[in-house]
Scaffold this motif. Sequence first.
Motif, PDB file in Angstrom:
ATOM      1  N   ALA A 111     -38.325 -11.872  57.171  1.00  8.88           N
ATOM      2  CA  ALA A 111     -37.809 -11.229  55.960  1.00  8.88           C
ATOM      3  C   ALA A 111     -38.931 -11.031  54.952  1.00  8.88           C
ATOM      4  O   ALA A 111     -38.886 -10.116  54.136  1.00  8.88           O
ATOM      5  N   ASP A 167     -39.815 -16.460  58.036  1.00  8.02           N
ATOM      6  CA  ASP A 167     -38.378 -16.399  58.284  1.00  8.02           C
ATOM      7  C   ASP A 167     -37.713 -17.200  57.171  1.00  8.02           C
ATOM      8  O   ASP A 167     -38.088 -18.364  56.930  1.00  8.02           O
ATOM      9  N   VAL A 193     -31.868 -17.147  53.362  1.00  3.97           N
ATOM     10  CA  VAL A 193     -30.967 -16.390  52.480  1.00  3.97           C
ATOM     11  C   VAL A 193     -31.765 -15.443  51.599  1.00  3.97           C
ATOM     12  O   VAL A 193     -32.986 -15.543  51.474  1.00  3.97           O
ATOM     13  N   ALA A 194     -31.046 -14.522  50.968  1.00  5.56           N
ATOM     14  CA  ALA A 194     -31.653 -13.631  49.989  1.00  5.56           C
ATOM     15  C   ALA A 194     -32.099 -14.428  48.768  1.00  5.56           C
ATOM     16  O   ALA A 194     -31.634 -15.540  48.513  1.00  5.56           O
ATOM     17  N   VAL A 211     -36.375 -10.944  48.192  1.00  8.09           N
ATOM     18  CA  VAL A 211     -35.820 -10.752  49.532  1.00  8.09           C
ATOM     19  C   VAL A 211     -34.335 -10.402  49.436  1.00  8.09           C
ATOM     20  O   VAL A 211     -33.544 -11.215  48.955  1.00  8.09           O
ATOM     21  N   PRO A 212     -33.924  -9.206  49.918  1.00  6.72           N
ATOM     22  CA  PRO A 212     -32.507  -8.834  49.810  1.00  6.72           C
ATOM     23  C   PRO A 212     -31.608  -9.500  50.842  1.00  6.72           C
ATOM     24  O   PRO A 212     -30.403  -9.570  50.652  1.00  6.72           O
ATOM     25  N   ALA A 213     -32.191  -9.966  51.953  1.00  2.69           N
ATOM     26  CA  ALA A 213     -31.386 -10.616  52.986  1.00  2.69           C
ATOM     27  C   ALA A 213     -32.269 -11.542  53.793  1.00  2.69           C
ATOM     28  O   ALA A 213     -33.429 -11.239  54.065  1.00  2.69           O
ATOM     29  N   GLY A 214     -31.710 -12.678  54.210  1.00  4.55           N
ATOM     30  CA  GLY A 214     -32.453 -13.607  55.039  1.00  4.55           C
ATOM     31  C   GLY A 214     -32.627 -13.062  56.443  1.00  4.55           C
ATOM     32  O   GLY A 214     -31.994 -12.082  56.837  1.00  4.55           O
ATOM     33  N   GLY A 215     -33.498 -13.723  57.211  1.00  4.24           N
ATOM     34  CA  GLY A 215     -33.687 -13.318  58.593  1.00  4.24           C
ATOM     35  C   GLY A 215     -35.118 -13.501  59.047  1.00  4.24           C
ATOM     36  O   GLY A 215     -35.974 -13.990  58.300  1.00  4.24           O
TER      37      GLY A 215
END
Length: 442
Positions: free
Chosen positions: A177, A150, A153-154, A170-174
């Motif tokens: 990811a 996890d 941020v990107a 990574v294009p987007a956090g989460g």
Amino acid sequence: MHRPLPKPLAVAIFASMLQLPAQAALYAVDPGPYIQANGKFAAWYQDSHGRTLDLCLTKAVSSRVAGAPGAPAYMCTLLPTPGVFDDTQPIVFPTNFPDEAFWFTADAAIVDAARGIDLSFGTAIEAAFAAEEPAEGDQVSFARVRIRVDVPVAGTYVVTHPYGVDVFDVPAGGRRAINMTRDIGIAGAGDFSGALKGDVGPFLRSVNGPYIENGERFIGDPNLEERVTGSPFNTNFVRIEGPNGIDLRTELFSISGKLSDVARPTPLMPQRSTYSRHMENGDLRAQQDMFVLAPPPPATVTLTSQTPNLSLTEANGTGTWYAQSAINPDPGTVLQINADNSVAIPSSSATNAALPLTDLVTITRAEYSLARGELTLVASSSDETSPPALTARTGNGTVLGNLSGDGAVKSLTANPRPLPPAKVQVDSAYGGSDSEDVVLVP
């Protein structure tokens, strides 16, 4: 965590893997025959440091960590599965057998809530079944590296671990990811050699081990988190680097693996044995260079084909050995190398290997002119006192001809048609060889 999927796991964000120096991970696998008690799996795998691990099916429990009711602190990673495997009953294939079993596991975690990082790292040599439940003829094995993170941020994240370096864009956090599983070795029943080509190995092991329970020896206790050794790159940790100064690491792993009683020879993997010679102020200058992979000290590696014998030197505990000799060789010389790991593993027998000594060929120019349809090659041999013949061929084996020149540096102009070759190879009459991609010019 270790279960294989029916189809390759989609990697959420996996950009590329940094290429580290070639490693020898695992060395050998039990050739069979495969018995019912092991679920018809290979009994053992041996790594390049000489340690051999059995398929871990014993119910020995840890004397260091107390188990909970119904959850014994097993020294093997035994995973109960309702309706498939009841760990309270005897292990019997296929009626009560783990749908996942392991020769080796190593797991680590990094959690930093303030930075938004939750990382799990797992690696294993695993036994499983193609259709997931135990069945005759469905056995598979593989080497696994799994990274799930996890991230907040990107950005670009770099994960360094004992068996390599992986880079993720990574294009987007989460949540998850980063979600990568790399399984190498899955094959049909009865073929367990595929895992030898994986990234996993040599086996990590606890710096506090081996542990002995009920007369059985283990490289670690999976109920503990401990520092380890054994990484082929000397990276006995997991580290994540990322945007906004993220730089976190752990040196603590949970390790499982049961040391085998099978007697195995010392691993010995020749990497390179080359020589060079030239004249300097009227004197002959000769040099032999020997590179091998073998278990690290207290193992010994010795060149026995010269008098006195020459001991090779190990680099940094990763099993990389090197020696240099000033003896002037004859072309066609075959060196004899001995490796002995009996101090670390008393049941290990010494291994001898023959290493053909060759010159070192270097291609310095491989250029194809599109306008002229002409290939220009320049290559040299490390034998400057008695330069050998050099022969060029394309990557598919088509002979282009012999290079010409009076000294060790020789050249060739050829007209391969109708298309330029992608690669060329130059072979020496003294055994050396080099290959290069062809550079295309107008």
